[in-house]
Design a protein around this motif. Structure first.
Motif, PDB file in Angstrom:
ATOM      1  N   GLY A  90       0.816  -1.217   0.000  1.00 40.62           N
ATOM      2  CA  GLY A  90       0.000   0.000   0.000  1.00 40.62           C
ATOM      3  C   GLY A  90       0.844   1.258   0.000  1.00 40.62           C
ATOM      4  O   GLY A  90       0.599   2.189  -0.777  1.00 40.62           O
ATOM      5  N   VAL A  91       1.861   1.297   0.850  1.00 37.76           N
ATOM      6  CA  VAL A  91       2.753   2.466   0.897  1.00 37.76           C
ATOM      7  C   VAL A  91       3.525   2.592  -0.412  1.00 37.76           C
ATOM      8  O   VAL A  91       3.660   3.682  -0.980  1.00 37.76           O
ATOM      9  N   THR A  94       1.277   3.888  -3.149  1.00 35.28           N
ATOM     10  CA  THR A  94       0.980   5.314  -2.962  1.00 35.28           C
ATOM     11  C   THR A  94       2.163   6.181  -3.361  1.00 35.28           C
ATOM     12  O   THR A  94       1.999   7.184  -4.070  1.00 35.28           O
ATOM     13  N   THR A  97       2.545   6.157  -7.135  1.00 35.35           N
ATOM     14  CA  THR A  97       1.524   6.989  -7.759  1.00 35.35           C
ATOM     15  C   THR A  97       1.860   8.469  -7.629  1.00 35.35           C
ATOM     16  O   THR A  97       1.718   9.236  -8.589  1.00 35.35           O
ATOM     17  N   LEU A  98       2.316   8.875  -6.451  1.00 33.19           N
ATOM     18  CA  LEU A  98       2.724  10.272  -6.253  1.00 33.19           C
ATOM     19  C   LEU A  98       3.899  10.644  -7.157  1.00 33.19           C
ATOM     20  O   LEU A  98       3.904  11.723  -7.762  1.00 33.19           O
TER      21      LEU A  98
END
Length: 112
Positions: A90-91, A94, A97-98
């Motif tokens: 998950g991290v 994220t 994606t950023l």
């Protein structure tokens, strides 16, 4: 050995395995796009994208090998979800994606 009968009518092990595979495949796609676009901006950004591709490909291989282990875990009445692995993915997703969004924004600004 793979069981011959369905012991979980909701097929939780199937859904879990497919979720890991979808996450890995999307990570490969994001990493490939990040590599392609990021390399035009700076070589380091392209390297980060390449690292994302490699990590996601490793996750895809792990998910395929781990699939058989899910049967034993479910038969023992345990949850097949690994909290640390889920949090790490998950991290990582994220952050990727950023980074991809920042790279895309920088590419748009530099192309003007």
């Amino acid at each position: 050995m793979r069981p011959t009968e369905v012991f979980d009518p909701l097929l939780q092990h199937e859904r879990t395995a497919l979720a890991w595979e979808r996450t890995a495949i999307s990570g490969v796609v994001v990493g490939a796009l990040m590599t392609r676009i990021g390399a035009r901006i700076h070589l380091l950004l392209g390297g980060i994208g390449l690292a994302q591709v490699c990590a996601s490909a490793a996750l895809l291989v792990w998910a395929g090998r781990h699939y058989e282990d899910l049967h034993g875990t479910l038969r023992a009445g345990e949850s097949p979800v690994h909290p640390r692995a889920a949090a790490l993915v998950g991290v990582g997703a994220t952050v990727a994606t950023l980074l991809a969004t920042a790279i895309a924004a920088a590419a748009i600004i530099l192309d003007r």
